[in-house]
Write a protein that holds these residues in place. Structure first.
Motif, mmCIF file in Angstrom:
data_model
loop_
_atom_site.group_PDB
_atom_site.id
_atom_site.type_symbol
_atom_site.label_atom_id
_atom_site.label_comp_id
_atom_site.label_asym_id
_atom_site.label_seq_id
_atom_site.Cartn_x
_atom_site.Cartn_y
_atom_site.Cartn_z
ATOM 1 N N LEU A 71 0.820 -1.214 0.000
ATOM 2 C CA LEU A 71 0.000 0.000 0.000
ATOM 3 C C LEU A 71 0.857 1.269 0.000
ATOM 4 C CD1 LEU A 71 -2.835 -1.034 2.454
ATOM 5 C CD2 LEU A 71 -3.166 -0.249 0.098
ATOM 6 N N PRO A 93 1.778 2.678 -4.344
ATOM 7 C CA PRO A 93 0.660 2.472 -5.286
ATOM 8 C C PRO A 93 1.159 2.179 -6.700
ATOM 9 C CG PRO A 93 0.341 4.477 -4.013
ATOM 10 C CD PRO A 93 1.712 3.977 -3.707
ATOM 11 N N SER A 139 -3.239 7.842 1.212
ATOM 12 C CA SER A 139 -4.373 7.962 2.130
ATOM 13 C C SER A 139 -3.903 7.857 3.568
ATOM 14 C CB SER A 139 -5.396 6.850 1.860
ATOM 15 O OG SER A 139 -5.814 6.879 0.515
ATOM 16 N N VAL A 189 -3.424 4.395 5.103
ATOM 17 C CA VAL A 189 -2.197 3.663 4.794
ATOM 18 C C VAL A 189 -1.150 3.945 5.869
ATOM 19 C CG1 VAL A 189 -0.308 3.404 3.138
ATOM 20 C CG2 VAL A 189 -2.652 3.664 2.301
ATOM 21 N N SER A 199 -8.966 -0.785 7.862
ATOM 22 C CA SER A 199 -9.106 -1.243 6.481
ATOM 23 C C SER A 199 -10.535 -1.060 5.979
ATOM 24 C CB SER A 199 -8.700 -2.714 6.365
ATOM 25 O OG SER A 199 -7.372 -2.887 6.779
ATOM 26 N N PRO A 203 -9.375 5.912 -1.856
ATOM 27 C CA PRO A 203 -8.030 6.469 -1.766
ATOM 28 C C PRO A 203 -7.999 7.982 -1.968
ATOM 29 C CG PRO A 203 -8.370 5.532 -3.926
ATOM 30 C CD PRO A 203 -9.610 5.236 -3.129
ATOM 31 N N ASN A 251 -5.723 0.018 -4.027
ATOM 32 C CA ASN A 251 -6.228 0.156 -2.659
ATOM 33 C C ASN A 251 -7.361 -0.821 -2.356
ATOM 34 O OD1 ASN A 251 -4.422 2.267 -2.258
ATOM 35 N ND2 ASN A 251 -5.923 3.487 -1.158
#
Length: 195
Positions: A28, A31, A42, A45, A106, A114, A154
């Protein structure tokens, strides 16, 4: 099944799950496999839920469960493995907390979507107010211009973290009960078994 064998089996399941969680969180951070976007990731993350919660906080109970399935705490099995089972009870509770942290972060990340560069040249969360409907409407994914494929990246990795953390909660919960039984009843090994 003996509580010792069950503990060992559960521990051997938890360890790879925690490693999958750590790897997913690491991916993550890059990307589309690129590290040039780290300033615009984000916030979920950066909470490192997969690394800390579903990873390290579950890896420790996995190791404790494998050790609880060992041959005794003082080399001769004098306490029927109750000491290790007691440690596994506390470790499993710790693992459940970590997996819940991973699941909540999550799940929130999937709902919000994202952070990305949109057509109006602004970095924002374009799916924040969609209540997660972007997950089933792939045409909305084109709202994100950069990083390339960030939505797919994501959604895939956070979905893996959600699934893994759900499994970790179940397995840590089963081990918590199993270890508690092991503390009170022993691990059903024969006293004269070789160590």
């Amino acid at each position: 099944m003996c509580t010792g064998k069950c503990a060992r089996f559960l521990g051997l399941c938890l360890i790879p799950l925690s490693l999958i969680s750590i790897i997913s969180n690491a991916l993550l951070l890059a990307p589309n496999g690129e590290t040039t976007w780290t300033n615009n990731l984000s916030k979920q993350v950066w909470y490192m839920a997969g690394f800390i919660g579903g990873g390290l906080m579950v890896f420790c109970p996995g190791i404790a469960a494998v050790r609880a399935g060992g041959k005794g705490c003082c080399g001769a099995g004098c306490c029927g493995n109750r000491c290790r089972m007691l440690r596994s009870v506390f470790s499993s509770a710790f693992g459940i907390l970590g997996a819940i942290y991973c699941l909540s972060v999550s799940g929130t990340a999937l709902r919000m979507g994202p952070q990305c560069l949109t057509d109006d040249d602004k970095w924002k969360y374009p799916f924040e107010n969609t209540e997660g409907s972007y997950l089933v409407n792939r045409t909305m994914w084109s709202w994100c211009v950069k990083p390339p494929n960030v939505v797919h990246w994501n959604v895939t990795l956070f979905s893996i973290l959600v699934a893994v953390s759900c499994l970790e909660i179940v397995l840590c919960g089963v081990q918590l009960v199993n270890a508690a039984i092991g503390v009170f009843c022993g691990d059903c090994r024969k006293e004269d078994a070789p160590h």
